[in-house]
Write a protein that holds these residues in place. Structure first.
Motif, mmCIF file in Angstrom:
data_model
loop_
_atom_site.group_PDB
_atom_site.id
_atom_site.type_symbol
_atom_site.label_atom_id
_atom_site.label_comp_id
_atom_site.label_asym_id
_atom_site.label_seq_id
_atom_site.Cartn_x
_atom_site.Cartn_y
_atom_site.Cartn_z
ATOM 1 N N ASN A 267 -0.326 -10.389 10.993
ATOM 2 C CA ASN A 267 0.648 -10.063 9.964
ATOM 3 C C ASN A 267 0.266 -8.700 9.381
ATOM 4 O O ASN A 267 -0.738 -8.573 8.672
ATOM 5 C CB ASN A 267 0.634 -11.142 8.881
ATOM 6 C CG ASN A 267 1.653 -10.888 7.787
ATOM 7 O OD1 ASN A 267 2.189 -9.785 7.654
ATOM 8 N ND2 ASN A 267 1.921 -11.912 6.994
ATOM 9 N N PHE A 269 1.517 -6.998 7.020
ATOM 10 C CA PHE A 269 1.513 -6.910 5.560
ATOM 11 C C PHE A 269 0.171 -7.342 4.974
ATOM 12 O O PHE A 269 -0.240 -6.845 3.920
ATOM 13 C CB PHE A 269 2.663 -7.738 4.975
ATOM 14 C CG PHE A 269 3.986 -7.056 5.071
ATOM 15 C CD1 PHE A 269 4.333 -6.041 4.184
ATOM 16 C CD2 PHE A 269 4.885 -7.397 6.072
ATOM 17 C CE1 PHE A 269 5.552 -5.392 4.277
ATOM 18 C CE2 PHE A 269 6.104 -6.751 6.181
ATOM 19 C CZ PHE A 269 6.448 -5.750 5.281
ATOM 20 N N MET A 273 -1.173 -4.484 2.456
ATOM 21 C CA MET A 273 -1.214 -4.743 1.013
ATOM 22 C C MET A 273 -2.640 -4.777 0.471
ATOM 23 O O MET A 273 -2.869 -4.450 -0.697
ATOM 24 C CB MET A 273 -0.494 -6.053 0.688
ATOM 25 C CG MET A 273 0.976 -6.055 1.093
ATOM 26 S SD MET A 273 1.919 -4.639 0.476
ATOM 27 C CE MET A 273 1.882 -4.976 -1.286
#
Length: 333
Positions: A267, A269, A273
């Protein structure tokens, strides 16, 4: 003539062969093999799992022995000296990687068991630049696995600036992982072992782990969210990598040294992040190998080995394939 144990085809027992190595190169050395570890990479080459094997194939790239002869241009090694030889048997010495000391990243590096005969033999030859002398006080019998398994887990500790204050986890407590636990504990890190084997939990703590997490229990892994600065994975199987990413702190790193063949399902993200990183590395340069050996002597770190005689090599390979080895197998003369 050199006597060796060779695979004549994939998935076959090793057979005794003899071959003439020719004259010794001016920059090469010949080593009388006293000990040689058996690594899963040897099995991969024997069985042509990577599609680059040629037969007859003499594997063995965790060699410890004595210098028997040196080429005319070799000055830093002497006959009788106890040395080790790992995955690489030579480097181009002219590329940017070699010039910056990253010989292990040389695109023209010669594999000890790729296109040449390795250490499952009474003698082996290599370019002197790839051969490292054992430091005083090092146990020759257990040193061989350091030249592949050991340097594979030690190299990223230096390359990615692992600190003594870091919280570090190791996935897979086997041939590589059990050495990583020892190195990281001696380095000063808070060490966690991810293992799927309950029988290895007590052993992992004896080897250096402060904590153990069951890698088969998703809830246990999830409970470690945001805990680690660095995770070193030594396994060659597919795991839920996104779950492991979640256990990293911001700016944490998931680092691969196990040759996981399936594509990584990540993933993005989770990376973006928290500014996390995913990376991998091979073995280390001769200079890094020397640092590792000195570190191992200083902290009395030794691979846990089971020994077999060279003429028991097929029995030793079967034991490794069974998954029951604790933790590295070494052939001895």
């Amino acid at each position: 003539m050199i006597k060796a144990y060779a695979a004549l085809k994939p998935h076959s027992p090793l057979s005794v062969i003899e071959f003439d190595p020719g004259s010794l190169g001016r920059q090469d050395v010949e080593i009388d093999v006293d000990y040689c570890g058996i690594c899963h990479s040897d099995l991969s080459m024997i069985n042509n799992e990577w599609g680059m094997s040629s037969y007859p194939l003499v594997a063995g790239h965790e060699v410890v022995g004595r210098i028997a002869a040196v080429g005319a241009d070799v000055s830093h090694l002497k006959a009788g000296q106890v040395v080790g030889l790992g995955w690489h048997s030579g480097y181009c010495q002219v590329c940017s990687s070699c010039g910056s000391g990253d010989h292990n990243l040389c695109a023209s590096a010669q594999g000890t068991i790729v296109g040449r005969h390795g250490g499952f033999a009474d003698k082996v030859r290599a370019n002197a630049a790839s051969v490292v002398a054992l430091p005083e006080g090092m146990d020759a019998k257990t040193a061989g696995p350091l030249f592949c398994g050991g340097i594979t887990v030690f190299n990223p500790m230096l390359q990615f600036d692992v600190k003594a204050t870091d919280k570090v986890a190791v996935i897979g407590i086997g041939g590589l992982g059990h050495i990583a636990l020892q190195f990281l504990r001696a380095f000063g890190c808070e060490v966690t072992a991810f293992t799927s084997s309950e029988s290895k939990t007590a052993e992992a703590k004896e080897l250096g782990a402060h904590h153990c997490i069951n890698s088969r229990d998703a809830d246990d892994i999830a409970a470690a969210a945001g805990r680690f600065d660095f995770i070193l994975t030594t396994v060659n199987v597919k795991l839920d990598w996104n779950l492991y990413l979640s256990t990293l702190k911001p700016k944490g790193r998931l680092h691969f040294v196990g040759a996981t063949l399936e594509p990584l399902d990540l993933n993005v993200f989770s990376l973006i992040m928290a500014q996390r990183s995913v990376s991998g590395s091979p073995v280390g340069s001769p200079a890094t190998i020397k640092k590792m050996l000195d570190f191992a002597v200083q902290h009395d770190i030794k691979p846990v080995v089971e020994t077999f005689k060279f003429d028991q090599i097929n029995e030793a390979i079967a034991h490794l394939e069974s998954g029951k080895a604790r933790y590295r197998i070494v052939l001895e003369r």
